[in-house]
Design an enzyme around this catalytic site. Structure first.
Site, short mmCIF file in Angstrom:
data_model
loop_
_atom_site.label_atom_id
_atom_site.label_comp_id
_atom_site.label_asym_id
_atom_site.label_seq_id
_atom_site.Cartn_x
_atom_site.Cartn_y
_atom_site.Cartn_z
N HIS A 9 43.13 36.94 45.56
CA HIS A 9 42.28 36.56 44.44
C HIS A 9 40.83 36.43 44.93
O HIS A 9 40.60 36.05 46.08
CB HIS A 9 42.78 35.22 43.87
N ASP A 18 43.75 35.62 33.16
CA ASP A 18 42.70 34.94 33.93
C ASP A 18 42.31 33.62 33.28
O ASP A 18 41.14 33.26 33.22
CB ASP A 18 41.47 35.84 34.13
#
Ligand code: CA
Length: 359
Positions: free
Chosen positions: A189, A315
């Protein structure tokens, strides 16, 4: 199964929507962050990222902070309103990676235990990723084993570089060894850029999710490829968000220039690898569409990677955009590809059992 009505009209479906790059922060981690931010020599990227979200009076920042710390009613309400059945959740960036080594090693299991408790409260809704402290690769490897064996977590989240160090350095490879042995994919990430990289992005206001995150995380993924990580750990799987940080679009040029650079012996760091960069992308990576609800980019990525390697992500809470679910649902996509995108690929990759109350 939804308690709250969906905000948008969504078609009938026979699959779960599993969002795979969702974030949380225990309040205890924000306390540690406050201490780091109070110091004089705080990392500029961290200051721009969490320093902003934790202190800004803006509605967006305050909303994100409220959502990040919640693993119960507010989160489930937002999931229901957006038509998201399951969230796969990781410790928000930069996780423990900004902390000193001892604090990071001791706090990662605390965060994982908090997330595991939430999974037990909401077993059909929340799936956790294992947070680790790369600052101590041996401890990180142990935490991966504990996460799988004791916490029912089957994936790992690492927020890109750790204080300017990249996982392409062999000192970190015990983490890959454990991840490969435990069959846990690693979600690479984004993190705020390291200080040595960030200044030209900050002066243009482009250091964050708008562009800088993708550049830095894409670089990290390429460093894994060119350093030979996947020749050493051929079964290792890395997950990239944000439509693969644009790497599928780069694949042709990466292959051409990688071959040329190997041949010229221009850099000691670019040694021959067994396969082309694009081969590793297709065999050792999965990609999520987090933050990108765009049909053309999704179709290209599915064509390049194969439909079994592209997954849905929202997200949350950074891009809580329920209307994007409808945009994705309305794309022209074969039914089995749509089901793979929203459900099957995530169930397989994260080892998510079928819902106890089938939809
Ligand atoms: Ca994210």
């Amino acid at each position: 199964m939804s308690t709250y009505p969906s905000l948008i009209h969504l078609p009938q479906r026979s699959y779960r929507r599993i969002a795979t790059e969702e974030a949380f922060s225990p309040p205890e981690m924000l306390d540690i962050y406050n201490k780091i931010l109070a110091k004089g020599d705080v990392d500029v990227g961290f200051k721009h990222l969490m320093g902003f979200y934790m202190s800004s009076p803006s509605e967006r920042a305050q909303h994100i902070m409220r959502c990040l710390v919640d693993l119960d009613d507010l989160r489930l309400q937002h999931m229901d309103e957006a038509g998201v059945d399951v969230q796969v959740i990781g410790l928000t960036s930069p996780g423990v990676q900004i902390m000193d080594k001892d604090t990071a090693v001791s706090f990662a299991p605390v965060a994982n235990d908090i997330l595991a408790a939430a999974m037990r409260r909401h077993p059909d809704r929340l799936v956790g990723m294992i947070a680790v402290a790369p600052q101590d690769p041996a401890a990180a490897a142990k935490e991966i084993q504990r996460g799988v064996n004791q916490l029912n977590m089957h994936s790992v989240v690492i927020n890109s570089h750790t204080q300017g160090e990249y996982l392409s350095d062999t000192k970190f490879w015990p983490i890959f060894e454990a991840a490969e042995a435990m069959d846990t994919p690693i979600y690479l990430h984004p993190n705020a850029m390291p200080a040595s990289m960030i200044q030209h992005f900050i002066e243009a206001g482009l250091d964050g999710a708008i562009y800088g995150f993708g550049v830095e995380t894409g670089l990290h993924a390429l460093r894994l490829i060119t350093s030979g990580v996947f020749d050493r750990f051929p079964k290792l799987q890395i997950i990239l968000g944000h439509m693969g940080e644009a790497l599928p679009f780069w694949a042709y040029r990466l292959d051409y220039m990688h071959a040329a650079t190997v041949k010229s012996k221009r850099y000691p760091s670019i040694q021959p690898t067994k396969k082309k960069p694009s081969d590793y992308l297709r065999e050792n990576f999965h990609i999520t569409n987090s933050g990108v609800a765009w049909g053309a980019a999704l179709k290209f990525t599915q064509d390049f990677m194969g439909p079994d390697r592209v997954l849905y992500a929202m997200d949350y809470p950074y891009q809580y955009a329920p209307e994007e679910v409808a945009i994705l649902e309305n794309l022209d996509m074969a039914p089995q590809v749509r089901k793979a995108f929203f459900q099957d690929n995530a169930e397989r990759l994260f080892k998510i059992p079928p819902a106890s109350n089938a939809i």
